[in-house]
Every structure is written in C-alpha cells, then in structure tokens.
Scaffold this motif. Sequence first.
Motif, PDB file in Angstrom:
ATOM      1  N   GLN A 102       0.805  -1.219   0.000  1.00  0.00           N
ATOM      2  CA  GLN A 102       0.000   0.000   0.000  1.00  0.00           C
ATOM      3  C   GLN A 102       0.839   1.270   0.000  1.00  0.00           C
ATOM      4  OE1 GLN A 102      -3.365   0.452  -0.485  1.00  0.00           O
ATOM      5  NE2 GLN A 102      -3.008  -1.676  -1.123  1.00  0.00           N
ATOM      6  N   ARG A 103       2.038   1.196   0.568  1.00  0.00           N
ATOM      7  CA  ARG A 103       2.917   2.368   0.510  1.00  0.00           C
ATOM      8  C   ARG A 103       3.270   2.695  -0.940  1.00  0.00           C
ATOM      9  NH1 ARG A 103       7.950   1.169   4.128  1.00  0.00           N
ATOM     10  NH2 ARG A 103       7.673  -0.838   3.111  1.00  0.00           N
ATOM     11  N   HIS A 104       3.446   1.651  -1.745  1.00  0.00           N
ATOM     12  CA  HIS A 104       3.745   1.873  -3.165  1.00  0.00           C
ATOM     13  C   HIS A 104       2.567   2.545  -3.867  1.00  0.00           C
ATOM     14  CE1 HIS A 104       6.832  -1.656  -3.025  1.00  0.00           C
ATOM     15  NE2 HIS A 104       7.276  -0.560  -2.451  1.00  0.00           N
ATOM     16  N   ALA A 105       1.342   2.208  -3.449  1.00  0.00           N
ATOM     17  CA  ALA A 105       0.166   2.846  -4.053  1.00  0.00           C
ATOM     18  C   ALA A 105       0.196   4.353  -3.819  1.00  0.00           C
ATOM     19  CB  ALA A 105      -1.107   2.232  -3.479  1.00  0.00           C
ATOM     20  N   GLY A 106       0.538   4.758  -2.598  1.00  0.00           N
ATOM     21  CA  GLY A 106       0.625   6.187  -2.301  1.00  0.00           C
ATOM     22  C   GLY A 106       1.704   6.879  -3.113  1.00  0.00           C
ATOM     23  N   VAL A 107       2.832   6.213  -3.279  1.00  0.00           N
ATOM     24  CA  VAL A 107       3.926   6.776  -4.081  1.00  0.00           C
ATOM     25  C   VAL A 107       3.486   6.938  -5.534  1.00  0.00           C
ATOM     26  CG1 VAL A 107       6.231   6.330  -4.993  1.00  0.00           C
ATOM     27  CG2 VAL A 107       5.740   5.907  -2.579  1.00  0.00           C
ATOM     28  N   LEU A 108       2.803   5.919  -6.079  1.00  0.00           N
ATOM     29  CA  LEU A 108       2.355   5.987  -7.466  1.00  0.00           C
ATOM     30  C   LEU A 108       1.326   7.095  -7.665  1.00  0.00           C
ATOM     31  CD1 LEU A 108       2.083   2.193  -8.317  1.00  0.00           C
ATOM     32  CD2 LEU A 108       3.617   3.843  -9.399  1.00  0.00           C
ATOM     33  N   GLU A 109       0.404   7.232  -6.720  1.00  0.00           N
ATOM     34  CA  GLU A 109      -0.598   8.302  -6.829  1.00  0.00           C
ATOM     35  C   GLU A 109       0.080   9.662  -6.876  1.00  0.00           C
ATOM     36  OE1 GLU A 109      -3.105   7.595  -3.498  1.00  0.00           O
ATOM     37  OE2 GLU A 109      -3.964   5.740  -4.340  1.00  0.00           O
ATOM     38  N   ARG A 110       1.096   9.837  -6.027  1.00  0.00           N
ATOM     39  CA  ARG A 110       1.841  11.099  -6.030  1.00  0.00           C
ATOM     40  C   ARG A 110       2.578  11.281  -7.351  1.00  0.00           C
ATOM     41  NH1 ARG A 110       2.385  16.301  -5.133  1.00  0.00           N
ATOM     42  NH2 ARG A 110       4.530  16.950  -4.659  1.00  0.00           N
ATOM     43  N   ALA A 111       3.178  10.213  -7.862  1.00  0.00           N
ATOM     44  CA  ALA A 111       3.907  10.294  -9.127  1.00  0.00           C
ATOM     45  C   ALA A 111       2.981  10.651 -10.287  1.00  0.00           C
ATOM     46  CB  ALA A 111       4.618   8.975  -9.403  1.00  0.00           C
ATOM     47  N   VAL A 112       1.749  10.126 -10.261  1.00  0.00           N
ATOM     48  CA  VAL A 112       0.783  10.458 -11.310  1.00  0.00           C
ATOM     49  C   VAL A 112       0.456  11.946 -11.268  1.00  0.00           C
ATOM     50  CG1 VAL A 112      -1.584  10.115 -12.113  1.00  0.00           C
ATOM     51  CG2 VAL A 112      -0.203   8.146 -11.437  1.00  0.00           C
ATOM     52  N   ARG A 113       0.251  12.472 -10.076  1.00  0.00           N
ATOM     53  CA  ARG A 113      -0.051  13.911  -9.969  1.00  0.00           C
ATOM     54  C   ARG A 113       1.127  14.752 -10.457  1.00  0.00           C
ATOM     55  NH1 ARG A 113      -2.681  11.841  -5.276  1.00  0.00           N
ATOM     56  NH2 ARG A 113      -4.949  12.174  -5.415  1.00  0.00           N
ATOM     57  N   PRO A 170       0.735  14.624 -28.889  1.00  0.00           N
ATOM     58  CA  PRO A 170      -0.172  14.015 -29.866  1.00  0.00           C
ATOM     59  C   PRO A 170      -1.254  13.134 -29.249  1.00  0.00           C
ATOM     60  CG  PRO A 170       2.089  13.838 -30.626  1.00  0.00           C
ATOM     61  CD  PRO A 170       2.140  14.292 -29.205  1.00  0.00           C
ATOM     62  N   LEU A 171      -1.089  12.780 -27.955  1.00  0.00           N
ATOM     63  CA  LEU A 171      -2.112  11.993 -27.263  1.00  0.00           C
ATOM     64  C   LEU A 171      -2.959  12.870 -26.352  1.00  0.00           C
ATOM     65  CD1 LEU A 171       0.089   8.904 -26.259  1.00  0.00           C
ATOM     66  CD2 LEU A 171      -1.325   9.188 -28.296  1.00  0.00           C
ATOM     67  N   GLY A 172      -2.973  14.155 -26.644  1.00  0.00           N
ATOM     68  CA  GLY A 172      -3.683  15.109 -25.801  1.00  0.00           C
ATOM     69  C   GLY A 172      -5.180  14.889 -25.713  1.00  0.00           C
ATOM     70  N   TRP A 173      -5.740  14.074 -26.631  1.00  0.00           N
ATOM     71  CA  TRP A 173      -7.163  13.753 -26.571  1.00  0.00           C
ATOM     72  C   TRP A 173      -7.526  13.048 -25.260  1.00  0.00           C
ATOM     73  CZ3 TRP A 173      -7.082   8.626 -25.781  1.00  0.00           C
ATOM     74  CH2 TRP A 173      -6.030   7.887 -26.320  1.00  0.00           C
ATOM     75  N   ALA A 174      -6.499  12.558 -24.535  1.00  0.00           N
ATOM     76  CA  ALA A 174      -6.770  11.811 -23.303  1.00  0.00           C
ATOM     77  C   ALA A 174      -7.322  12.696 -22.194  1.00  0.00           C
ATOM     78  CB  ALA A 174      -5.494  11.127 -22.828  1.00  0.00           C
ATOM     79  N   GLY A 175      -7.177  13.999 -22.312  1.00  0.00           N
ATOM     80  CA  GLY A 175      -7.676  14.894 -21.278  1.00  0.00           C
ATOM     81  C   GLY A 175      -6.572  15.363 -20.354  1.00  0.00           C
ATOM     82  N   ASP A 176      -6.965  16.177 -19.367  1.00  0.00           N
ATOM     83  CA  ASP A 176      -5.987  16.833 -18.499  1.00  0.00           C
ATOM     84  C   ASP A 176      -5.714  16.091 -17.203  1.00  0.00           C
ATOM     85  OD1 ASP A 176      -5.875  18.895 -20.347  1.00  0.00           O
ATOM     86  OD2 ASP A 176      -7.491  20.030 -19.364  1.00  0.00           O
ATOM     87  N   ASN A 177      -6.470  15.049 -16.901  1.00  0.00           N
ATOM     88  CA  ASN A 177      -6.362  14.425 -15.581  1.00  0.00           C
ATOM     89  C   ASN A 177      -5.726  13.039 -15.645  1.00  0.00           C
ATOM     90  OD1 ASN A 177      -6.752  14.615 -12.747  1.00  0.00           O
ATOM     91  ND2 ASN A 177      -8.466  13.175 -12.902  1.00  0.00           N
ATOM     92  N   CYS A 178      -4.730  12.881 -16.496  1.00  0.00           N
ATOM     93  CA  CYS A 178      -4.028  11.597 -16.544  1.00  0.00           C
ATOM     94  C   CYS A 178      -2.581  11.826 -16.937  1.00  0.00           C
ATOM     95  CB  CYS A 178      -4.708  10.616 -17.481  1.00  0.00           C
ATOM     96  SG  CYS A 178      -4.775  11.145 -19.190  1.00  0.00           S
ATOM     97  N   ALA A 179      -1.759  10.822 -16.659  1.00  0.00           N
ATOM     98  CA  ALA A 179      -0.351  10.832 -17.017  1.00  0.00           C
ATOM     99  C   ALA A 179      -0.065   9.626 -17.899  1.00  0.00           C
ATOM    100  CB  ALA A 179       0.511  10.812 -15.756  1.00  0.00           C
ATOM    101  N   PHE A 180       1.137   9.566 -18.427  1.00  0.00           N
ATOM    102  CA  PHE A 180       1.550   8.456 -19.284  1.00  0.00           C
ATOM    103  C   PHE A 180       2.346   7.470 -18.438  1.00  0.00           C
ATOM    104  CE2 PHE A 180       3.956   6.086 -22.374  1.00  0.00           C
ATOM    105  CZ  PHE A 180       3.116   5.990 -23.473  1.00  0.00           C
ATOM    106  N   LEU A 181       1.944   6.206 -18.486  1.00  0.00           N
ATOM    107  CA  LEU A 181       2.590   5.145 -17.709  1.00  0.00           C
ATOM    108  C   LEU A 181       3.342   4.203 -18.646  1.00  0.00           C
ATOM    109  CD1 LEU A 181       2.912   3.391 -15.042  1.00  0.00           C
ATOM    110  CD2 LEU A 181       0.831   2.204 -15.799  1.00  0.00           C
ATOM    111  N   SER A 182       4.598   3.931 -18.314  1.00  0.00           N
ATOM    112  CA  SER A 182       5.395   2.922 -19.007  1.00  0.00           C
ATOM    113  C   SER A 182       5.861   1.908 -17.985  1.00  0.00           C
ATOM    114  CB  SER A 182       6.597   3.580 -19.698  1.00  0.00           C
ATOM    115  OG  SER A 182       7.538   2.601 -20.104  1.00  0.00           O
ATOM    116  N   VAL A 183       5.543   0.638 -18.217  1.00  0.00           N
ATOM    117  CA  VAL A 183       5.980  -0.441 -17.331  1.00  0.00           C
ATOM    118  C   VAL A 183       6.870  -1.371 -18.143  1.00  0.00           C
ATOM    119  CG1 VAL A 183       5.276  -2.356 -15.849  1.00  0.00           C
ATOM    120  CG2 VAL A 183       3.841  -0.308 -15.993  1.00  0.00           C
ATOM    121  N   CYS A 184       8.113  -1.537 -17.702  1.00  0.00           N
ATOM    122  CA  CYS A 184       9.058  -2.402 -18.390  1.00  0.00           C
ATOM    123  C   CYS A 184       9.229  -3.695 -17.606  1.00  0.00           C
ATOM    124  CB  CYS A 184      10.393  -1.689 -18.547  1.00  0.00           C
ATOM    125  SG  CYS A 184      11.587  -2.646 -19.508  1.00  0.00           S
TER     126      CYS A 184
END
Length: 337
Positions: A207-218, A243-257
């Motif tokens: 759950q600590r990682h969830a809080g970190v990810l939420e902060r990173a998204v913001r 070019p992916l701006g159609w996604a709106g203003d309330n999201c970020a781009f996630l890359s998982v390797c």
Amino acid sequence: MGEYPWDSLLRDIGEWVGGSKGMVLGMAQGSSYGSSLNWNHDPQELDRYNSHYNKLDPRLPFSRKTALHSCQLGQQYVRNEDIADTEYFDAISLRGNVCDSVHGIIADDTEIGRHAISIQRGFEEDFFERSHARQLQALLMPLEQAVRDSIRVARVSGDMAPAERLLYALIDPGLNLQCFDRPELAAQDWRDYGFSIEGRRFVPDNQRHAGVLERAVRLGISGHASNLRIGRLEISISAVPAPLGWAGDNCAFLSVCLPDSKNRTATELFALAHDFSDREQAILGELLGGAPMRDAASQLGMGYETLRWHVKNMCHKSGYARREAMVLAALTGEIST
C-alpha cells in the motif's frame, strides 16, 4: 519537440553548435548505432554506414562508455591520423566528408534504448572545440524527453513495432488505466511482479507503493517525470505526449518495463536447485536485477536486517560464503558448488 519537425530541429541544433551536417543515432542493447535521422548527408553515404560500417566504427567502443547527457569530441575518441589507413576512414570519413564531430548521449535505458546525436564538420572546416561540446550538452536533457515522447507515440500509433517487454497506458490519480494496444499484457497475471490489474485499476501489493504511485501520477500531470522500481519492474510516469492530448488533463503516461525473461529463468532455476522459498526467490530476483540491499528491502516491503538474515540463509543453502558469489552463480547458471 511539440510541433517542431525533427529534421528542422536537427538542422537548427547543428547550425547553433557550428556544424554543417549531423545525425541522430539509435542503438538497441548490445548492438551498433544506426542513423535514423540526418541533416545534410548524402542518403547513399548513410545507407553505406548503416549497411555494415556502423559495426566497424572505431569510435563506437568509446561512445558506448560515454555517460548519459554527456558530450565528447570525435577527435578525443580517436584521432583521424590513427585510423587514416583503415577501410572505415576511406569509405565513411573521406567519401562522406566527415572530418570531425561532437557527439552527445541523449538517452540510455531499457524502454527506448541508447540514442545519440552527432554534429559534424567536413575536411574544409576547422575542428570542433570544447565550447561546442558544452553547447550541445546543454540540449541533451530536453532532447531526451522529446525522443522518448516521439518513440512512445510511434509505438502507440502502430508506426513502430511495440517493444516486447513494455506496457503503455494512461493512468489517472486513482490508478485507473487506459491501456493501449497490448491486451495480452494487460490481461496477464502480474502478481509475481508485485502488483495486479483489477478491472482497470493498477493495484500494488504494498500500500505504501500505491501512495507513491498516486503522487507520481499527480507530478506527471503537472509535467514532472518520475522513474521508479517496484519489485522487478521499471516504471516511468510522465506527462502525456502532446499528440495523445485527446486523453484529457487528468491523466499521465505510464510505461511499465518487464524484467528480462533470462533473469527470471535464472532466478527460478537457481531457486529450485537450492530449495529456496517463494520469499527467497523474490529476494534473488531483486538481487539479480542489480538492486542494492537497502533498495531491495524497501521494494520487498521488509526491513534491512530481515533481508540480511534471508540472504545469509540463501547463501548457506546454496553453498556460497558471499552474496556476490551467489548472485554471479545464479546469473551464469551455475547450480553446483
């Protein structure tokens, strides 16, 4: 960079640094550079370079050792007089009229590989000086994000083949995902990697990682990139490419390797050979990924001393006196002591 065409950008950078030609070079892990974009080069000369002379480039070993966001002068790598009798110098330097260069490393990571920019001068011009390298170096960090965004958009749009071990998605502060065209990755069982996808939501085990990810998204929504490791995963969260701006203003781009399957196989076989518990196998996976002990403890949600105790037991089971020797044995497939 935004609406700035890449060929125009390369030209303007080259002229600002004081060159008369240039190229952007890309390298997959362990391979040679190939020119993907050029300014003022004869296409036939570039085809010759990409055909096989890129593998013979005498400056390639030195470029591979150049640090991210650093610049070097071509004559500091290898002087022209030291290679004047080689086939490469005749076929590439003389025929292509490339006397000197200033070379900078734009990016170097698992997601997009290693990318460099080389601004060059012909034999009728003076050699570059250190001041030219400093000029180019000042541009490398913003260039990295521009190259990354360009590659991401190309992969998402289908203009470039998707990387095998990458999951791309849009993510909001509630960790809800909108995955792009890799349904097989989004649907797979992720629990071995320290999280799961429940419905459309990214759910870390810790759950600590969830809080970190939420902060990173913001932070990503506000334009600040974050690079994280959760378990054996490399995660990047940043602003959505324009070019992916159609996604709106309330999201970020996630890359998982995803981790290299070779490391995963090595972990499983070594753990099986020495009767490691599931917990010990997870620890070995962290160590094989190169994580320092304290970082591994944090990623696994345990205390540093607890991790040390586990590693001591693992060394005892596998017959190694030191952690480093055990990790090397697992990497090389050595299962007998």
